[in-house]
Design an enzyme around this catalytic site. Sequence first.
Site, mmCIF file in Angstrom:
data_model
loop_
_atom_site.group_PDB
_atom_site.id
_atom_site.type_symbol
_atom_site.label_atom_id
_atom_site.label_comp_id
_atom_site.label_asym_id
_atom_site.label_seq_id
_atom_site.Cartn_x
_atom_site.Cartn_y
_atom_site.Cartn_z
ATOM 1 N N GLY A 141 0.820 -1.223 0.000
ATOM 2 C CA GLY A 141 0.000 0.000 0.000
ATOM 3 C C GLY A 141 0.842 1.257 0.000
ATOM 4 N N GLY A 143 2.591 3.561 1.518
ATOM 5 C CA GLY A 143 3.183 3.731 2.843
ATOM 6 C C GLY A 143 3.691 5.137 3.078
ATOM 7 N N ARG A 144 3.887 5.851 1.990
ATOM 8 C CA ARG A 144 4.357 7.238 2.140
ATOM 9 C C ARG A 144 3.827 8.122 1.024
ATOM 10 N NH1 ARG A 144 10.669 6.901 0.513
ATOM 11 N NH2 ARG A 144 10.554 5.098 -0.856
ATOM 12 N N ASP A 177 8.950 4.929 7.934
ATOM 13 C CA ASP A 177 8.618 6.225 8.525
ATOM 14 C C ASP A 177 7.703 7.130 7.708
ATOM 15 O OD1 ASP A 177 10.310 6.816 6.479
ATOM 16 O OD2 ASP A 177 11.936 7.600 7.709
ATOM 17 N N ARG A 229 3.289 14.282 -7.279
ATOM 18 C CA ARG A 229 3.323 13.536 -8.534
ATOM 19 C C ARG A 229 1.908 13.223 -8.987
ATOM 20 N NH1 ARG A 229 5.878 7.742 -6.507
ATOM 21 N NH2 ARG A 229 3.999 7.047 -5.431
ATOM 22 N N ARG A 236 -2.276 -0.575 -9.663
ATOM 23 C CA ARG A 236 -1.186 -1.447 -10.115
ATOM 24 C C ARG A 236 -1.605 -2.902 -9.990
ATOM 25 N NH1 ARG A 236 2.544 1.440 -6.457
ATOM 26 N NH2 ARG A 236 1.061 3.125 -6.610
ATOM 27 N N ASP A 338 3.776 -4.698 -7.394
ATOM 28 C CA ASP A 338 3.280 -3.425 -6.851
ATOM 29 C C ASP A 338 3.866 -2.233 -7.599
ATOM 30 O OD1 ASP A 338 5.593 -4.576 -5.307
ATOM 31 O OD2 ASP A 338 5.688 -2.532 -4.540
ATOM 32 N N ASN A 339 4.836 -2.487 -8.454
ATOM 33 C CA ASN A 339 5.405 -1.420 -9.263
ATOM 34 C C ASN A 339 5.046 -1.586 -10.736
ATOM 35 O OD1 ASN A 339 6.541 -0.514 -6.914
ATOM 36 N ND2 ASN A 339 8.554 -1.387 -7.297
ATOM 37 N N ASP A 348 7.151 3.965 -10.048
ATOM 38 C CA ASP A 348 7.992 3.748 -8.885
ATOM 39 C C ASP A 348 9.477 3.772 -9.234
ATOM 40 O OD1 ASP A 348 9.147 3.049 -6.445
ATOM 41 O OD2 ASP A 348 7.322 2.016 -5.857
HETATM 42 P P1 AMP Z 1 8.915 0.164 -3.047
HETATM 43 O O1 AMP Z 1 10.094 -0.711 -2.769
HETATM 44 O O2 AMP Z 1 9.240 1.620 -3.167
HETATM 45 O O3 AMP Z 1 8.073 -0.335 -4.151
HETATM 46 O O4 AMP Z 1 8.021 0.103 -1.717
HETATM 47 C C1 AMP Z 1 7.407 -1.057 -1.274
HETATM 48 C C2 AMP Z 1 6.426 -0.713 -0.208
HETATM 49 O O5 AMP Z 1 7.085 -0.122 0.916
HETATM 50 C C3 AMP Z 1 5.353 0.275 -0.619
HETATM 51 O O6 AMP Z 1 4.170 -0.113 -0.001
HETATM 52 C C4 AMP Z 1 5.854 1.587 -0.074
HETATM 53 O O7 AMP Z 1 4.812 2.495 0.188
HETATM 54 C C5 AMP Z 1 6.512 1.147 1.213
HETATM 55 N N1 AMP Z 1 7.562 2.065 1.640
HETATM 56 C C6 AMP Z 1 8.782 2.248 1.088
HETATM 57 N N2 AMP Z 1 9.478 3.179 1.748
HETATM 58 C C7 AMP Z 1 8.689 3.610 2.755
HETATM 59 C C8 AMP Z 1 8.835 4.583 3.793
HETATM 60 N N3 AMP Z 1 9.956 5.286 3.964
HETATM 61 N N4 AMP Z 1 7.797 4.740 4.645
HETATM 62 C C9 AMP Z 1 6.670 4.028 4.525
HETATM 63 N N5 AMP Z 1 6.472 3.110 3.569
HETATM 64 C C10 AMP Z 1 7.451 2.897 2.687
HETATM 65 MG MG MG Z 2 6.483 0.492 -4.963
#
Ligand code: AMP
Ligand code: MG
Length: 628
Positions: A141, A143-144, A177, A229, A236, A338-339, A348
């Site tokens: 989901g 997350g940020r 975070d 953005r 996705r 997810d990407n 992403d």
């Molecule tokens: P990603 O590797 O960027 O595709 O992220 C995978 C998942 O981790 C996604 O659900 C992001 O929203 C979450 N995520 C990555 N970095 C952070 C962060 N600093 N704080 C909260 N969620 C994160």
């Molecule tokens: Mg992602």
Amino acid sequence: MTSLLTNGATNGASNDIFAGVSLQDLPKSNTFTANLPSDPQFKSPSDSHKAARGDLGPRMVKGALYTYVRPEETEDSELLGVSRTAMKDIGLIDGQENTEEFKETVAGNKIFWDNETEEGIYPWAQCYGGWQFGSWAGQLGDGRAISLFESTNPSTNTRYEIQLKGAGKTPYSRFADGKAVLRSSIREFIVSEALNGLHIPTTRALSLTLAPKSKVRRERLEPGAIVARFAQSWLRIGTFDIIRARGDRTLVRTLANYLAEHVYPGWESLPSALEDPSKPTSSAINPPSGVPADKVQGAEGIEENRYTRLYRAICRKNALTVAAWQAYAFTNGVLNTDNTSLLGLSLDFGPFAFLDNFDPSYTPNHDDHALRYSYKNQPSIIWWNLVRLGETLGELIGSGPKVDEKTFVEQGVTESFAPELIKRAETIIGNVGEEYKTIFLNEYSRLMSARLGLVSEQKSDFEKLFSELLDTLEALELDFNHFFRRLSTVKLSDLSTPDSRTEKASIFFHSEGMTATSGVTESAGKERVAAWLEKWAARVKQDWGEDRDVEREAAMKKVNPKFIPRSWVLDEIIQKVEHQGERDVLKRAMAMAEHPFEESWGGDREEEERWCGDVPREGRMMQCSCSS
Ligand code: AMP
Ligand code: MG
């Protein structure tokens, strides 16, 4: 209704006369939250607004596709840059970026919701899951990332969902975070607009904001930042994945309907297998011209329903995008489900990179030891992801004509119907896989032909020109994107004798000469390039005749960028902004990213030429870790 006629890359071409409106006047909507189920714990915006911000943190969210959540406040924010093309594409009038309203909105300090009257649009974070590096990762989901609203450009009618990345924790933050560091935000800000400038479908970046008070712990303490953005949709494959993992078959159907009706331009626009090639079925999502009809037909006798057409549309869009990545040597680096966008957008941007030297096994991802997401694996890995989607949609596409029968809708698959359903779903996924290949190859061929300055496409080009060129670039460790830009300037008269061809060959080598470690001598390397140039010249002559170098050069320069945001350039920009307090450098880099085919950008000439020139030896094929 959104317009998808440009397959995502808009380039602002359609609203040249329209001056734009203010952020306040921009038509806003919340189609996503109005049509899809919200987190049961904070059912309405006011439920969420009443909650303490700290109570909106990580947990499992079931039966929902999003949670209402407001961004955290950013103290002393500083707007570092905007993309002019993005402003225009959204429909914002020039100068909006100087208003308090704009700055506060993109910093997460203003939302378009009135808590007194409970009117307006409340921000949300999406729920999704994902297959990461081949394993099921469960709930992920936003997350940020927090979506503020959808806006519709009054001139183009294109609707975008605008979101802030790095604006604080959400229920989907898991152990992290909710923040983003400046370094990775600069990378995303620039590459989003660079891909769009290259006409590669992508999510976009409007602005970059520094959050100076927010110190974020990664490998060290780093400044935080927020990228505003936008995309026509942030849905996705992972969005479907999470619903499937939870066995919610009703929600699979709801989401598929939403996608077809509110994101794609409606069921009637989705492509069926082409029975009669003279009667194309869809203007927006048809295969590129030249795809043989038999290659895009479903198997004889397979009864397709509308969900099959939706699946096909998603696969085709992804095939077109991955073909463009391959043709411009872009590597995402983390192609988890997810990407992987349901609209075929590049999505992403973590450890992405463009290849410098042509090395098909390259991955920019330092942690991807198995090379799962290397450049050469991208087409097959996107298909792997699309098969996961096919499995989720399997019940709908496999049910064929029964899809809307009451008992099927309510009770699902009976034991007696299961074998037929499974067989149909498997056949359809297999057939769509064939289409995916065909569309990928056709698009790749179209782009590579254009990059080589060819007007016609011949079957033999694949082997004689493309393959031989790629093998040569790999063996001699030559720069992929520089090769095409430099080739654009070559005149046929420069290639008329063996000596002149060998001499010309040197323009494709690095400034320090031959670098290949394979033991090839410099003169053997030049001979090899010269031999290829001879074949190329013969093909160009077929397509253009004699004496049309000037026109061909102009045509080639429209598809062969001078500027590519290489990792070393991005690193230099990050250094300047983060450690030397420079700001203007972002403006200069963004102008180049937005218009990559220009010859110069009216900035700092020395810097422009350096960034577009030979990649410094230590800056080639860099890798980065995922900690962003
Ligand atoms: P990603 O590797 O960027 O595709 O992220 C995978 C998942 O981790 C996604 O659900 C992001 O929203 C979450 N995520 C990555 N970095 C952070 C962060 N600093 N704080 C909260 N969620 C994160
Ligand atoms: Mg992602």
